[in-house]
Design a protein around this motif. Sequence first.
Motif, PDB file in Angstrom:
ATOM      1  N   LYS A 209       0.147   4.186  -0.885  1.00  0.00           N
ATOM      2  CA  LYS A 209       1.609   4.166  -0.853  1.00  0.00           C
ATOM      3  C   LYS A 209       2.120   3.258   0.258  1.00  0.00           C
ATOM      4  O   LYS A 209       3.021   2.427   0.033  1.00  0.00           O
ATOM      5  CB  LYS A 209       2.140   5.592  -0.638  1.00  0.00           C
ATOM      6  CG  LYS A 209       1.931   6.541  -1.789  1.00  0.00           C
ATOM      7  CD  LYS A 209       2.491   7.925  -1.456  1.00  0.00           C
ATOM      8  CE  LYS A 209       2.299   8.906  -2.603  1.00  0.00           C
ATOM      9  NZ  LYS A 209       2.818  10.263  -2.256  1.00  0.00           N
ATOM     10  N   ASP A 210       1.566   3.425   1.457  1.00  0.00           N
ATOM     11  CA  ASP A 210       2.060   2.674   2.609  1.00  0.00           C
ATOM     12  C   ASP A 210       1.885   1.166   2.422  1.00  0.00           C
ATOM     13  O   ASP A 210       2.809   0.382   2.685  1.00  0.00           O
ATOM     14  CB  ASP A 210       1.329   3.123   3.881  1.00  0.00           C
ATOM     15  CG  ASP A 210       1.672   4.557   4.269  1.00  0.00           C
ATOM     16  OD1 ASP A 210       2.698   5.072   3.787  1.00  0.00           O
ATOM     17  OD2 ASP A 210       0.893   5.159   5.037  1.00  0.00           O
ATOM     18  N   LEU A 213       4.346  -0.290  -0.298  1.00  0.00           N
ATOM     19  CA  LEU A 213       5.742  -0.404   0.126  1.00  0.00           C
ATOM     20  C   LEU A 213       5.954  -1.508   1.153  1.00  0.00           C
ATOM     21  O   LEU A 213       7.098  -1.944   1.368  1.00  0.00           O
ATOM     22  CB  LEU A 213       6.222   0.941   0.686  1.00  0.00           C
ATOM     23  CG  LEU A 213       6.362   2.068  -0.357  1.00  0.00           C
ATOM     24  CD1 LEU A 213       6.625   3.401   0.325  1.00  0.00           C
ATOM     25  CD2 LEU A 213       7.493   1.741  -1.337  1.00  0.00           C
ATOM     26  N   ILE A 219      10.603  -2.571  -4.113  1.00  0.00           N
ATOM     27  CA  ILE A 219      11.718  -1.707  -3.716  1.00  0.00           C
ATOM     28  C   ILE A 219      11.253  -0.264  -3.561  1.00  0.00           C
ATOM     29  O   ILE A 219      11.678   0.450  -2.660  1.00  0.00           O
ATOM     30  CB  ILE A 219      12.846  -1.798  -4.763  1.00  0.00           C
ATOM     31  CG1 ILE A 219      13.351  -3.236  -4.872  1.00  0.00           C
ATOM     32  CG2 ILE A 219      13.984  -0.844  -4.409  1.00  0.00           C
ATOM     33  CD1 ILE A 219      14.334  -3.465  -6.006  1.00  0.00           C
ATOM     34  N   GLY A 220      10.378   0.179  -4.439  1.00  0.00           N
ATOM     35  CA  GLY A 220       9.875   1.547  -4.396  1.00  0.00           C
ATOM     36  C   GLY A 220       8.652   1.678  -5.278  1.00  0.00           C
ATOM     37  O   GLY A 220       8.230   0.719  -5.937  1.00  0.00           O
ATOM     38  N   ILE A 221       8.069   2.855  -5.280  1.00  0.00           N
ATOM     39  CA  ILE A 221       6.910   3.119  -6.125  1.00  0.00           C
ATOM     40  C   ILE A 221       7.099   4.462  -6.812  1.00  0.00           C
ATOM     41  O   ILE A 221       7.865   5.319  -6.344  1.00  0.00           O
ATOM     42  CB  ILE A 221       5.586   3.131  -5.324  1.00  0.00           C
ATOM     43  CG1 ILE A 221       5.598   4.229  -4.265  1.00  0.00           C
ATOM     44  CG2 ILE A 221       5.319   1.774  -4.678  1.00  0.00           C
ATOM     45  CD1 ILE A 221       4.281   4.402  -3.545  1.00  0.00           C
ATOM     46  N   ASN A 222       6.438   4.644  -7.945  1.00  0.00           N
ATOM     47  CA  ASN A 222       6.455   5.935  -8.627  1.00  0.00           C
ATOM     48  C   ASN A 222       5.203   6.061  -9.490  1.00  0.00           C
ATOM     49  O   ASN A 222       4.519   5.075  -9.742  1.00  0.00           O
ATOM     50  CB  ASN A 222       7.722   6.079  -9.485  1.00  0.00           C
ATOM     51  CG  ASN A 222       7.776   5.068 -10.614  1.00  0.00           C
ATOM     52  OD1 ASN A 222       7.115   5.234 -11.649  1.00  0.00           O
ATOM     53  ND2 ASN A 222       8.563   3.992 -10.433  1.00  0.00           N
ATOM     54  N   ILE A 239       5.251   0.062  -9.676  1.00  0.00           N
ATOM     55  CA  ILE A 239       6.085  -0.427  -8.577  1.00  0.00           C
ATOM     56  C   ILE A 239       7.466  -0.800  -9.136  1.00  0.00           C
ATOM     57  O   ILE A 239       7.603  -1.245 -10.272  1.00  0.00           O
ATOM     58  CB  ILE A 239       5.455  -1.644  -7.866  1.00  0.00           C
ATOM     59  CG1 ILE A 239       5.297  -2.819  -8.830  1.00  0.00           C
ATOM     60  CG2 ILE A 239       4.124  -1.264  -7.235  1.00  0.00           C
ATOM     61  CD1 ILE A 239       4.896  -4.120  -8.132  1.00  0.00           C
ATOM     62  N   GLU A 240       8.482  -0.592  -8.322  1.00  0.00           N
ATOM     63  CA  GLU A 240       9.856  -0.886  -8.718  1.00  0.00           C
ATOM     64  C   GLU A 240      10.288  -2.203  -8.088  1.00  0.00           C
ATOM     65  O   GLU A 240      10.132  -2.406  -6.875  1.00  0.00           O
ATOM     66  CB  GLU A 240      10.768   0.244  -8.273  1.00  0.00           C
ATOM     67  CG  GLU A 240      10.399   1.581  -8.915  1.00  0.00           C
ATOM     68  CD  GLU A 240      11.121   2.759  -8.287  1.00  0.00           C
ATOM     69  OE1 GLU A 240      11.784   2.563  -7.238  1.00  0.00           O
ATOM     70  OE2 GLU A 240      11.022   3.876  -8.826  1.00  0.00           O
ATOM     71  N   HIS A 279      19.101  -3.154  -8.287  1.00  0.00           N
ATOM     72  CA  HIS A 279      18.975  -3.159  -6.831  1.00  0.00           C
ATOM     73  C   HIS A 279      20.301  -3.563  -6.231  1.00  0.00           C
ATOM     74  O   HIS A 279      20.691  -4.737  -6.269  1.00  0.00           O
ATOM     75  CB  HIS A 279      17.870  -4.129  -6.400  1.00  0.00           C
ATOM     76  CG  HIS A 279      17.606  -4.088  -4.919  1.00  0.00           C
ATOM     77  ND1 HIS A 279      17.190  -5.171  -4.199  1.00  0.00           N
ATOM     78  CD2 HIS A 279      17.718  -3.071  -4.031  1.00  0.00           C
ATOM     79  CE1 HIS A 279      17.050  -4.843  -2.926  1.00  0.00           C
ATOM     80  NE2 HIS A 279      17.358  -3.571  -2.800  1.00  0.00           N
TER      81      HIS A 279
END
Length: 281
Positions: A209-210, A213, A219-222, A239-240, A279
Amino acid sequence: MNRNHLTRAGVALAIVLFGLKLWASLTTKSMAVLSDALNSLLDIFSYSVIYVSVKIQHSQADKDHHYGHRRAEPIAGFVIAILAGILGASIIKDSFLGIFEEHSVFHNKIATAIVIFAIFSKLVIASLYKILAKRTNSPALEASYVDSRNDIFASSVALIGMLVGGYWDHIAGLLIGIWIIYSGISLGYKNLKYLMGHVPSIEIINSIKDESLKMPGVIGINDLRAHYVGDVVHVELHIEVDENLSVKDAHDIGIAVRDKIETLPMIQKAFIHIDPISHIV
């Protein structure tokens, strides 16, 4: 010393120790030393399996195994665990029945020296296994370290049982059998997690995760999923990115994230999915 040389040394040492301990058990009539000799007989097979598994595991990927042969060492570790359980049960049975029989142990200085030699030789090779297992993160070498550590305990108990004699010799054999079964269960459980695709530790998940990002454009992750494939980890990550990016730019960000994740320890392969989002700055 590389892993191939060390595993060969383990096989050779097991053969030598089995012969010496068998002679010592026949000379002293010690059940504990005989149990320890049978443990060394198991080591001959175990370390031979480990030697083969190490060679298979590090062979190149082929048309039938696109991601290599990373399950070879965990399979070897699991097989060793099963055999340890069988051997431990046999030793427990014989030792328990022997407690109720009259039994004499004949002391012999050479036999005593043999068991002491076994303890010190296993101390040396266990240290080497531990160092190389940490350096290479090898399940097979870790299994060898655990087994060698157990051998040190088993030989120490055998030495005490042989010197004390009487029914204590059988009790020593009983303790060796229980310890062998316990270590086999622990080893089997750990390698079963490798084979069943267990989720890696929270530290590995957080590092994924780190690092993701930190990558420019993310922009983000999920929907992060990770599991063991043998002794390495495969990752699937969404990934976003900004929905206004071109397909090429979004693709390049995904490639960069993939390459970064695959540099992390334990990670063999990362699969990145691109999720475009609005975004607003």
